[in-house]
Motif scaffolding. Structure first.
Motif, short mmCIF file in Angstrom:
data_model
loop_
_atom_site.label_atom_id
_atom_site.label_comp_id
_atom_site.label_asym_id
_atom_site.label_seq_id
_atom_site.Cartn_x
_atom_site.Cartn_y
_atom_site.Cartn_z
N GLN B 77 35.54 31.09 38.15
CA GLN B 77 35.48 29.83 37.40
C GLN B 77 36.37 28.76 38.05
O GLN B 77 36.00 27.59 38.16
N LEU B 78 37.56 29.18 38.48
CA LEU B 78 38.48 28.24 39.14
C LEU B 78 37.90 27.76 40.46
O LEU B 78 38.06 26.60 40.84
N ARG B 79 37.20 28.66 41.17
CA ARG B 79 36.56 28.25 42.42
C ARG B 79 35.47 27.22 42.15
O ARG B 79 35.27 26.29 42.92
N ALA B 80 34.77 27.41 41.02
CA ALA B 80 33.74 26.44 40.66
C ALA B 80 34.35 25.07 40.39
O ALA B 80 33.70 24.04 40.53
N ARG B 81 35.64 25.09 40.02
CA ARG B 81 36.36 23.81 39.84
C ARG B 81 37.07 23.39 41.12
O ARG B 81 37.98 22.56 41.09
N SER B 82 36.73 24.04 42.22
CA SER B 82 37.27 23.71 43.56
C SER B 82 38.75 23.97 43.75
O SER B 82 39.37 23.40 44.64
N ALA B 83 39.34 24.82 42.92
CA ALA B 83 40.76 25.14 43.12
C ALA B 83 40.88 26.24 44.17
O ALA B 83 40.04 27.14 44.25
N ARG B 84 41.93 26.17 45.00
CA ARG B 84 42.26 27.31 45.87
C ARG B 84 43.10 28.28 45.04
O ARG B 84 44.08 27.87 44.41
N VAL B 85 42.70 29.53 45.02
CA VAL B 85 43.30 30.49 44.09
C VAL B 85 43.90 31.68 44.83
O VAL B 85 43.28 32.25 45.72
N ALA B 86 45.10 32.07 44.43
CA ALA B 86 45.71 33.29 44.94
C ALA B 86 45.93 34.25 43.77
O ALA B 86 46.22 33.82 42.66
N VAL B 87 45.76 35.53 44.04
CA VAL B 87 46.01 36.56 43.03
C VAL B 87 47.07 37.51 43.56
O VAL B 87 47.00 37.95 44.71
N LEU B 88 48.07 37.77 42.72
CA LEU B 88 49.08 38.77 43.06
C LEU B 88 48.92 39.88 42.03
O LEU B 88 49.16 39.66 40.84
N ALA B 89 48.44 41.03 42.47
CA ALA B 89 48.16 42.13 41.53
C ALA B 89 49.27 43.18 41.67
O ALA B 89 49.40 43.81 42.72
N ILE B 90 50.07 43.30 40.64
CA ILE B 90 51.24 44.18 40.73
C ILE B 90 51.00 45.45 39.94
O ILE B 90 50.65 45.41 38.77
N ASP B 91 51.15 46.59 40.62
CA ASP B 91 50.96 47.89 39.97
C ASP B 91 52.25 48.69 40.08
O ASP B 91 53.03 48.49 41.00
N PRO B 92 52.45 49.61 39.15
CA PRO B 92 53.69 50.39 39.19
C PRO B 92 53.72 51.37 40.36
O PRO B 92 52.70 51.93 40.74
N SER B 93 54.90 51.56 40.93
CA SER B 93 55.11 52.61 41.92
C SER B 93 55.31 53.92 41.18
O SER B 93 55.81 53.94 40.07
N SER B 94 54.90 55.01 41.83
CA SER B 94 55.17 56.32 41.25
C SER B 94 56.66 56.60 41.28
O SER B 94 57.29 56.49 42.34
N PRO B 95 57.24 56.90 40.12
CA PRO B 95 58.69 57.16 40.11
C PRO B 95 59.05 58.40 40.92
O PRO B 95 60.15 58.52 41.43
N LYS B 96 58.08 59.30 41.09
CA LYS B 96 58.34 60.54 41.81
C LYS B 96 58.37 60.32 43.31
O LYS B 96 59.34 60.65 43.99
N SER B 97 57.30 59.75 43.85
CA SER B 97 57.17 59.66 45.31
C SER B 97 57.53 58.28 45.85
O SER B 97 57.76 58.13 47.03
N GLY B 98 57.55 57.27 44.97
CA GLY B 98 57.76 55.91 45.46
C GLY B 98 56.49 55.29 45.99
O GLY B 98 56.44 54.11 46.30
#
Lengths: 133, 335
Positions: B77-98
């Protein structure tokens, strides 16, 4: 610093059990694994690899088209200035093709049946070398 | 031609390329920021001199709530409005292995070849609160690379991930029908950070009840007429329904923030909070390092009751303070 690796499946084969197994094994070995699912175009894989700036790119190929797909990915990485990301290939690779893959620039080949421990160690070595350069 | 390694390339030209929209350059700079150290500081200096104008939207919610699918649709939708878009997708690290499995991209693959979209996956690397410590700097870098909007996606499990709200301008909390019937505390926490609620999968039974529940909780807040009241927006991501409404609500929140809602103050506050987080992380690092090698002397005097733990703590703290009084090596950034 955990090493970052992209596990990608180029081409049309839709079986990703092997790729997923490898992804989990690498996670448990301390890698940050970016996984993008099945049926990726080679230009998409290249785009993801550079956005994620991975230390290693792993291709899982069961379709038999490993030579041309690998060549396209390696060529694509060079075109965008990321030719130094090592590319490794896993899957159903006949022994006769392993040399050819290495010759066109693959950093390593892990045919089906490679013990996970060997694969993890090999990738860790590659990621370390990459970080040192 | 000998290629210069990605990891030792000079930073200024990389930064210039990233500002021109070169994805590989931005990718490499983000790795440098994540790794910390003097090169990360060099990036930060350039970023500070070239602030961007990107508006930051946070999306959080429980695993499976539909965050990545919604993000994908918002990007379209943002692209349809001509915006340049970045996504930062943050997921948890495994506490065991890192290690970590970073799989959010799977739902956003349609944008991979669009030069106006940049997606980066990031592992939380063990920072409580879920937002990797490097994330705020990464966000500033993305802003400097001339994106108009960035979407920061984090997994929110109960109250753990609440700190996303500190770092973005508009926080979207994604919930599903039947949500939170038994986790009142988590609801209260999310109520505080949400600028808008998205009730995703609202074609499912229980949507009306969940919406009414949310609205009554919002009614019960201590708030004045000048305060922003988070709207509750029904959506069905798989049917692409509700996406325009989400962006419209985001626009309204942004307009409210920018006209008396105190965006400048808010952004200042979060720089202070970021500083606090860095100080905490560094001190925590030092304390762990001090206690990692068992302090035998300390143990002996404690056991012999020459000192008690409170006095012992005083002396440990003094030791840390003394270390900082004589300027040591450059402050480590790789916490």
């Amino acid at each position: 610093m955990p090493a970052r690796i992209l596990i990608a499946k180029p081409g049309l084969d839709g079986h990703d059990r092997g790729a997923k197994l490898v992804a989990y094994a690498l996670r448990d070995a301390g890698f940050e694994v970016i996984y993008t699912g099945i049926r990726q175009r080679t230009d998409e894989i290249v785009a993801v690899a550079v956005q994620e700036d991975v230390d290693v790119l792993g291709l899982s190929i069961l379709s038999g088209a490993h030579i041309s797909l690998t060549a396209k990915v390696i060529e694509g990485l060079k075109e965008v200035g990321a030719g130094d990301i090592p590319v490794v290939v896993g899957g159903t690779i006949p022994p006769s093709d392993q040399e050819r893959l290495l010759a066109i620039g693959a950093a390593a080949v892990y045919p089906t049946g490679t013990p996970l421990s060997v694969l993890v160690e090999g990738l860790r070595q590659l990621a370390d070398d990459d970080a040192r350069r | 031609m000998v290629a210069v390694s990605r990891l030792s390339r000079p930073i200024a030209p990389l930064f210039a390329s990233a500002r021109k929209g070169h994805a590989a350059a931005l990718g490499q700079l983000l790795s440098i920021v994540e790794s910390g150290g003097p090169r990360a500081r060099e990036v930060a200096d350039l970023v500070r001199a070239n602030p961007g104008h990107a508006y930051a939207i946070g999306i959080t919610g429980a695993p499976g709530a539909g965050k990545s699918t919604l993000t994908d649709l918002l990007v379209a939708q943002l692209r349809a409005r001509s915006a340049r878009v970045a996504v930062l997708a943050i997921d948890p690290s495994s506490p065991k292995s890192g290690g970590a499995i970073l799989g959010d991209r799977v739902r956003m693959l349609g944008h991979t070849l669009d030069a106006g979209v940049f997606v980066r996956s990031m592992a939380s690397r063990g920072h409580v609160g879920g937002l990797a410590l490097a994330a705020p700097e990464a966000m500033r870098l993305i802003g400097a690379a001339n994106f108009d909007v960035m979407i920061i996606e984090t997994v929110g499990v109960g109250q753990v991930e609440l700190d996303i709200a500190r770092f973005v301008d508009t926080t979207i909390v994604v919930v599903n029908p039947g949500w939170g019937d038994d986790v009142q505390a988590a609801k209260a926490g999310l109520l505080e950070i949400a600028d808008l609620f998205v009730l995703n999968k609202s074609d499912r039974p229980g949507a009306d009840a969940t919406r009414a529940d949310l609205e009554s909780m919002l009614d019960a807040r201590n708030s004045s007429d000048q305060d922003w009241r988070p709207p509750v927006i029904p959506a069905t991501a798989i049917a692409r329904e509700g996406i325009t409404e989400i962006l419209d609500a985001t626009d309204r929140h942004r307009a409210w923030m920018e006209s008396g809602g105190g965006i400048e103050r808010f952004r200042g506050d979060r720089l202070v909070q970021e500083t606090e987080a860095i100080v905490r992380a560094r001190l925590d690092h030092e304390v762990r390092a001090l206690f990692a090698k068992t302090p035998e002397e300390l143990r002996a005097s404690l056991v012999a009751r020459e000192i008690d733990p409170w006095e012992a703590a005083d002396s440990v703290i003094n030791r840390i303070v003394d270390q900082h009084a004589t300027p040591p090596e450059p402050l480590a950034r790789d916490l």
